[in-house]
Design an enzyme around this catalytic site. Structure first.
Site, PDB file in Angstrom:
ATOM      1  N   LYS A 290       0.990  -1.194  -0.167  1.00 25.53           N
ATOM      2  CA  LYS A 290      -0.174   0.169   0.039  1.00 25.53           C
ATOM      3  C   LYS A 290       0.913   1.282   0.090  1.00 25.53           C
ATOM      4  O   LYS A 290       1.809   1.384   0.858  1.00 25.53           O
ATOM      5  CB  LYS A 290      -1.012  -0.076   1.129  1.00 25.53           C
ATOM      6  CG  LYS A 290      -1.756   1.020   1.264  1.00 25.53           C
ATOM      7  CD  LYS A 290      -2.396   1.753   2.599  1.00 25.53           C
ATOM      8  CE  LYS A 290      -1.337   2.211   3.430  1.00 25.53           C
ATOM      9  NZ  LYS A 290      -1.167   3.848   3.414  1.00 25.53           N
TER      10      LYS A 290
ATOM     11  N   HIS B  71       6.937 -14.286   0.308  1.00 29.88           N
ATOM     12  CA  HIS B  71       5.494 -14.430   0.802  1.00 29.88           C
ATOM     13  C   HIS B  71       5.139 -14.027   2.277  1.00 29.88           C
ATOM     14  O   HIS B  71       5.885 -13.988   3.071  1.00 29.88           O
ATOM     15  CB  HIS B  71       5.082 -16.027   0.643  1.00 29.88           C
ATOM     16  CG  HIS B  71       6.030 -16.827   1.286  1.00 29.88           C
ATOM     17  ND1 HIS B  71       7.169 -17.119   0.637  1.00 29.88           N
ATOM     18  CD2 HIS B  71       5.887 -17.700   2.406  1.00 29.88           C
ATOM     19  CE1 HIS B  71       7.879 -18.076   1.483  1.00 29.88           C
ATOM     20  NE2 HIS B  71       7.160 -18.291   2.619  1.00 29.88           N
TER      21      HIS B  71
ATOM     22  N   ALA C  21      16.812 -12.660  11.324  1.00 34.41           N
ATOM     23  CA  ALA C  21      15.278 -13.106  11.177  1.00 34.41           C
ATOM     24  C   ALA C  21      14.697 -12.726  12.539  1.00 34.41           C
ATOM     25  O   ALA C  21      15.399 -12.837  13.600  1.00 34.41           O
ATOM     26  CB  ALA C  21      15.272 -14.604  11.031  1.00 34.41           C
TER      27      ALA C  21
END
Length: 158
Positions: free
Chosen positions: A32, A44, A104
């Site tokens: 957005k 993903h 991560a």
């Protein structure tokens, strides 16, 4: 809109988003008001809102730009060639520099943002020193120090 290198399942490219050429968008990615630079990969289950992602950036699976603080929307900037590790939370407003990396599960926020108990590693792959395993590892980033494995935040003012 540039060329998306794959045919992802259920992408949501919302208004105001600009996808430059040769971008890889993974399954279930939502953008957005975001620009994604040429040659970048967004894996993903990622959400990029109100962001400017540079060229050649790797956005790992599950990365979220936390752009809303309950009152206002804020922008996230990620410099060219950066590597954002899977499941990282980028709490806007924040600037991740060119070539920087996050481990991560990192939560990256500005100092004073009220974000506590985070684990962050923003580094140019030049480790300075390693403390005992029970402690932390520290890396220099453009004149500032960022800590992995403890409460930490970036500081753009130094």
């Amino acid at each position: 809109m540039g060329s998306i290198l794959s045919e992802p399942r259920c992408p949501r490219i919302r208004p105001g988003s600009e996808i430059e050429p040769d971008v890889h968008i993974g399954n279930f990615v939502e953008t957005k008001a975001t620009r994604i630079g040429s040659g970048s990969h967004v894996h993903h289950f990622s959400y990029l809102g109100d962001s400017d992602i540079g060229a050649g950036v790797n956005i790992g699976a599950g990365v979220v730009t936390v752009n809303y603080d309950g009152v206002a929307k804020h922008r996230t900037e990620v410099g060219d060639g950066a590597f954002i590790g899977s499941d990282s939370m980028l709490i806007a407003p924040i600037v991740i520099g060119e070539g920087a990396m996050t481990g991560a599960g990192s939560v990256v926020a500005k100092p004073g943002s009220g974000c506590v108990d985070t684990s962050v590693a923003v580094l140019p792959w030049q480790r300075t020193w390693t403390l005992p395993p029970s402690a932390v590892t520290v890396w220099p980033i453009g004149g500032r120090v960022v800590v992995a494995g403890a409460v930490a935040a970036t500081d753009e003012s130094t």
